[in-house]
Design a protein around this motif. Structure first.
Motif, short mmCIF file in Angstrom:
data_model
loop_
_atom_site.label_atom_id
_atom_site.label_comp_id
_atom_site.label_asym_id
_atom_site.label_seq_id
_atom_site.Cartn_x
_atom_site.Cartn_y
_atom_site.Cartn_z
N TRP A 112 19.24 22.19 0.08
CA TRP A 112 18.37 23.34 -0.13
C TRP A 112 16.97 23.08 0.42
CZ3 TRP A 112 18.26 28.29 -1.01
CH2 TRP A 112 17.11 28.90 -1.53
N VAL A 113 16.43 21.90 0.11
CA VAL A 113 15.09 21.54 0.61
C VAL A 113 15.12 21.44 2.14
CG1 VAL A 113 13.34 19.73 0.62
CG2 VAL A 113 14.45 20.38 -1.52
N TRP A 114 16.20 20.90 2.68
CA TRP A 114 16.34 20.78 4.13
C TRP A 114 16.33 22.16 4.79
CZ3 TRP A 114 21.12 18.01 6.77
CH2 TRP A 114 20.88 17.89 8.14
N ALA A 115 17.06 23.11 4.18
CA ALA A 115 17.12 24.46 4.74
C ALA A 115 15.77 25.16 4.66
CB ALA A 115 18.18 25.28 4.01
N LEU A 116 15.01 24.91 3.59
CA LEU A 116 13.72 25.57 3.43
C LEU A 116 12.64 24.99 4.34
CD1 LEU A 116 13.39 26.13 -0.43
CD2 LEU A 116 13.84 27.84 1.32
N THR A 117 12.61 23.66 4.43
CA THR A 117 11.52 23.00 5.16
C THR A 117 11.84 22.75 6.63
OG1 THR A 117 12.33 20.80 4.58
CG2 THR A 117 10.79 21.86 3.04
N ARG A 118 13.13 22.81 7.00
CA ARG A 118 13.55 22.49 8.37
C ARG A 118 13.24 21.04 8.74
NH1 ARG A 118 16.98 26.65 9.41
NH2 ARG A 118 15.99 28.64 8.94
#
Length: 324
Positions: A118-124
């Motif tokens: 989830w954090v990866w998808a939000l922050t790229r």
């Protein structure tokens, strides 16, 4: 000073292990009740309602004089109670009704991996290499746990409920890990209360079946009254587990406590064997080891990233002053 630190670390470790053991009893005792005719919804609602009532005095005491200060944080508490309490526990108990306790809990622990994704998808921003390895291991371990090519493949419906529990666990880490003015004990107590109200509304609307069994419960080969199993779920597996978990986390810190928290899987398998004579298959045991190894790798990667960010912040503030 060193002795005091050691004493606090020891207290935190004992509290966290006891909390994990207490949480680990929930699946076996809940499954015993469901085998006796209780629906998962009824078990979850009874458990978290009882725990909320037990924690009510501590919640009110922790919130005295603070209600106006934290009023704007109540939506977050409500989301925590709905997602991390109601959805997580309902998903886990629904999964437990359809598959071995250990397998259901392993699927739930994928919530830690979901947080990273989830954090990866939000922050790229790509996660740490060790975190990436952990994700691969966790997915490979899950495939073994589910035994997708074997003869003991769990129910697909049970797997979906387990993924709901994983989503709820991810919500717990995201919501409970942020700074807040709400004291930890009050946050847990209010979250339990919101979760209980959410499930009660679903029951009143007829969306979630709420049926209680009429007979005794079979535990470790002996019949016991249903109220005794409920008391264990409320007092030990909920109220005591939450309080000890808060105490342990405060002494160990979030990183170390999350590692110790993985022992809940081991306790759950042990209690499932003692209470239900239930053990996962060899392939699932191997898969569980691989999955937990992946979760540990994810945690180590997160720790390294946190240390790197902390060093970067220190470097920003440690700029040499130009000499005129």
């Amino acid at each position: 000073m060193v002795e005091m630190v050691r004493r606090h670390l020891g207290l935190g470790l004992v509290a966290m292990l006891l909390s994990c053991a207490a949480f680990g009893t929930s699946g076996p005792f809940a499954k015993a009740l469901m085998t006796a005719g209780w629906t998962p919804g009824a078990v979850v609602l009874t458990r978290i309602t009882g725990a909320a009532v037990l924690l009510l005095p501590f919640t009110l005491w922790a919130m005295r004089g603070r209600w106006r200060q934290v009023a704007h944080e109540m939506p977050r508490v409500a989301l925590y109670g709905t997602l991390a309490v109601a959805a997580a526990q309902l998903g886990y108990f629904q999964a437990v009704a359809r598959m071995p306790v250990g397998v259901a809990l392993l699927i739930e622990y994928l919530g830690i991996v979901l947080v990273v994704l989830w954090v990866w998808a939000l922050t790229r921003v790509a996660p740490h290499r060790l975190t990436g390895v952990g994700i691969v291991l966790a997915v490979a371990g899950l495939a073994l746990v589910l035994d997708v090519t074997g003869q003991s493949t769990p129910s697909l419906v049970g797997v979906l409920w387990g993924l709901l529990a994983a989503t709820g666990l991810a919500g717990h880490y995201v919501l409970a890990g942020r700074p807040t003015r709400v004291p930890a004990t009050a946050f847990a107590g209010l979250g339990l209360a919101v979760g209980a109200v959410s499930l009660a509304l679903l029951g009143l609307l007829g969306v979630l079946p709420m049926h209680r069994g009429a007979g005794p419960v079979l535990v470790a080969g002996s019949e016991i009254p249903a109220w005794l199993a409920i008391a264990e779920l409320v007092v030990v597996a909920a109220a005591l587990a939450y309080v000890l978990g808060v105490l342990g986390a405060r002494h160990l810190g979030s990183t170390l406590s999350s590692f110790v928290g993985l022992t809940e899987v081991l306790f759950a398998v042990l209690f499932a064997w003692l209470v239900l004579s239930e053990l996962p298959g060899l392939v699932q045991v191997v898969g569980g080891v691989v999955l937990l190894s992946g979760v540990v790798a994810v945690r180590l990667g997160e720790r390294d990233e946190a240390r790197r960010d902390a060093r970067a912040v220190e470097a920003d503030f440690d700029v040499p002053t130009p000499v005129a």
